[in-house]
Scaffold this active site. Structure first.
Site, PDB file in Angstrom:
ATOM      1  N   THR A 108      47.182  25.502  53.203  1.00  0.00           N
ATOM      2  CA  THR A 108      47.804  24.219  52.988  1.00  0.00           C
ATOM      3  C   THR A 108      47.432  23.550  54.470  1.00  0.00           C
ATOM      4  O   THR A 108      47.548  23.738  55.420  1.00  0.00           O
ATOM      5  CB  THR A 108      49.220  24.641  53.173  1.00  0.00           C
ATOM      6  OG1 THR A 108      49.723  25.119  51.948  1.00  0.00           O
ATOM      7  CG2 THR A 108      50.003  23.126  53.359  1.00  0.00           C
ATOM      8  N   LYS A 185      51.339  19.874  47.204  1.00  0.00           N
ATOM      9  CA  LYS A 185      51.628  21.121  48.134  1.00  0.00           C
ATOM     10  C   LYS A 185      52.869  20.597  49.238  1.00  0.00           C
ATOM     11  O   LYS A 185      53.783  21.146  49.283  1.00  0.00           O
ATOM     12  CB  LYS A 185      50.682  21.720  48.729  1.00  0.00           C
ATOM     13  CG  LYS A 185      51.027  22.913  49.542  1.00  0.00           C
ATOM     14  CD  LYS A 185      51.914  23.939  48.800  1.00  0.00           C
ATOM     15  CE  LYS A 185      52.388  25.105  50.021  1.00  0.00           C
ATOM     16  NZ  LYS A 185      51.273  26.004  50.422  1.00  0.00           N
ATOM     17  N   LYS A 253      54.880  23.648  60.165  1.00  0.00           N
ATOM     18  CA  LYS A 253      53.526  22.759  60.094  1.00  0.00           C
ATOM     19  C   LYS A 253      53.432  21.919  58.956  1.00  0.00           C
ATOM     20  O   LYS A 253      53.069  21.031  59.025  1.00  0.00           O
ATOM     21  CB  LYS A 253      52.390  24.137  60.204  1.00  0.00           C
ATOM     22  CG  LYS A 253      51.213  23.458  59.969  1.00  0.00           C
ATOM     23  CD  LYS A 253      50.505  23.615  58.538  1.00  0.00           C
ATOM     24  CE  LYS A 253      50.278  25.031  58.172  1.00  0.00           C
ATOM     25  NZ  LYS A 253      49.667  25.108  56.788  1.00  0.00           N
TER      26      LYS A 253
END
Length: 318
Positions: A108, A185, A253
Site C-alpha cells: 500500500t 485500498k 500511514k
C-alpha cells in the site's frame, strides 16, 4: 513442461502468509515451478524454507536475482520507504526487469509511487500490476485477502486464477491505469481506521459508564452495526492484547495517504481527519510505545486522553 519459477520479495507479516499459500496450494514450490524468495532479513527466508522442507524453494541474495530468475515476481513490502529502497536499489527489483518480466506489487503506497514504478517497469519491457490487498496477517495466512488491482490486464488475467485465487478470496480489476488499485485500498483502510477509532471511543465510554464491556460487545454484535472487525478486535482491546496483525504505524500511514487523497479530490473528510489525528498521536506517544502494536492499540491512547476512573486505572495497569 517448461520450468516457470515464481518469485516473492518480502516475507514480513503479510508476505510470509501469502507466499505460504502459493506453496501449500501447489502454485509454486514444485520442481517445475519453484518458489524463489528474498527478504531484507535473510533468516526469514531460511525459516520459510525449513517450514516447507519438502518443497522446491530457492533463496536469492538480491531482489534483482529473484526477478531475473522468474517470469512473475510478487512483492510485498511494509512501507513506502522499504518499497522504494527494494525497488530502486542497485540490486533491487527494477534492476532485474527486462523483456518478459512481470511485477505484481501488493504494498500500500501513494498513488504517485505506484505510477512511477509502473512506468519504470514498462520502460524496461516488463509488465506491472498494482495489487494492494485488503486484509491483515490472518487473512494472508488463510488465503482470504481481497486484491485491488490496476495496470496490466493481461497479467491480471494470467494470475487471477493461478496465484491470486489461492492468496485471496476475491480479486477486483479497476482500471488499466495504475493508481486505481491504490485509490480503492486507501478508501477501504481509511474507513477501517475511522471505524476502529469510533469503536474504541464507544467501548471506552461503555467501560467508563459502568457497563460490562463484554456485554456491550454482544449488544454491538447483535445489531445492524455489527462487523467482523469489532468481533475480532473488541475482546482483545478489553484485555490490552494488541499482538500485531496490522501494526498501528502502518494503519496511520494509510490514514495519512487517504487524507491527502481526499484533500486533493476536494472531498469533505473531517471524520477521517479526526481519526488520523488520533492515530498520529498514538503513533508518536513514546510513553505508550504502541506504534509497532496492532492498530487496535488506538484504544490505549483513547484511555490515556480520558479522565474517567476506569481510564486512570487502565493507564496505571498499563
Amino acid at each position: 513442461m517448461t520450468s516457470s519459477p515464481i518469485g516473492f520479495v518480502g516475507l514480513g507479516i503479510m508476505g510470509e502468509g501469502m507466499a505460504a499459500r502459493l506453496v501449500s496450494e501447489g502454485i509454486a514450490g514444485t520442481e517445475q515451478n519453484p518458489l524463489v524468495i528474498w527478504n531484507r532479513t535473510p533468516s526469514k527466508c531460511h525459516s520459510f524454507r525449513e517450514r516447507f522442507n519438502d518443497k522446491h524453494i530457492i533463496i536469492k541474495d538480491t531482489p534483482k536475482e529473484v526477478v531475473e530468475t522468474c517470469t512473475v515476481t510478487y512483492s510485498m513490502l511494509s512501507t513506502p520507504e522499504a518499497s522504494r529502497s527494494v525497488f530502486e536499489g542497485d540490486t533491487g527489483v527494477l534492476a532485474g526487469v527486462s523483456d518478459g518480466k512481470s511485477i505484481v506489487d501488493c504494498a500500500t503506497l501513494a498513488e504517485a509511487d505506484m505510477i512511477r514504478m509502473d512506468q519504470a517497469v514498462r520502460d524496461r519491457g516488463g509488465r506491472f500490476l498494482e495489487a494492494p490487498v485488503s486484509g491483515s496477517k490472518g487473512p494472508a495466512a488463510q488465503g482470504t485477502l481481497i486484491f485491488l488491482c490496476a495496470g496490466s490486464q493481461d497479467l491480471f488475467d494470467e494470475i487471477k486464477d493461478h496465484g491470486l485465487n489461492v492468496m485471496g478470496k476475491a480479486s477486483h480489476f479497476f482500471n488499466t491505469q495504475v493508481g486505481y488499485g491504490t485509490r480503492a485500498k486507501l478508501v477501504v483502510n481509511s474507513l477501517m481506521g475511522t471505524m476502529l477509532a469510533a469503536f474504541g471511543e464507544a467501548l471506552a465510554l461503555s467501560e467508563s459508564m459502568g457497563l460490562n464491556p463484554t456485554t456491550m460487545l454482544n449488544v454491538i454484535g447483535q445489531g445492524a452495526i455489527q462487523t467482523p472487525m469489532y468481533n475480532l478486535k473488541g475482546p482483545k482491546m478489553i484485555v490490552q492484547d494488541h499482538t500485531p496483525n496490522f501494526p498501528l504505524k502502518h494503519a496511520h500511514k494509510d490514514m495519512t495517504l487517504a487524507c491527502d487523497m481526499a484533500k486533493h479530490a476536494g472531498t469533505e473528510y473531517s471524520v477521517m481527519e479526526s481519526a488520523e489525528r488520533l492515530f498520529r498521536t498514538a503513533r508518536n506517544d513514546t510513553e505508550l510505545n504502541i506504534a509497532d502494536e496492532d492498530f487496535s492499540a488506538i484504544y490505549e491512547i483513547i484511555h490515556k486522553q480520558s479522565t474517567s476512573d476506569v481510564s486512570k486505572k487502565r493507564k496505571h495497569n498499563g
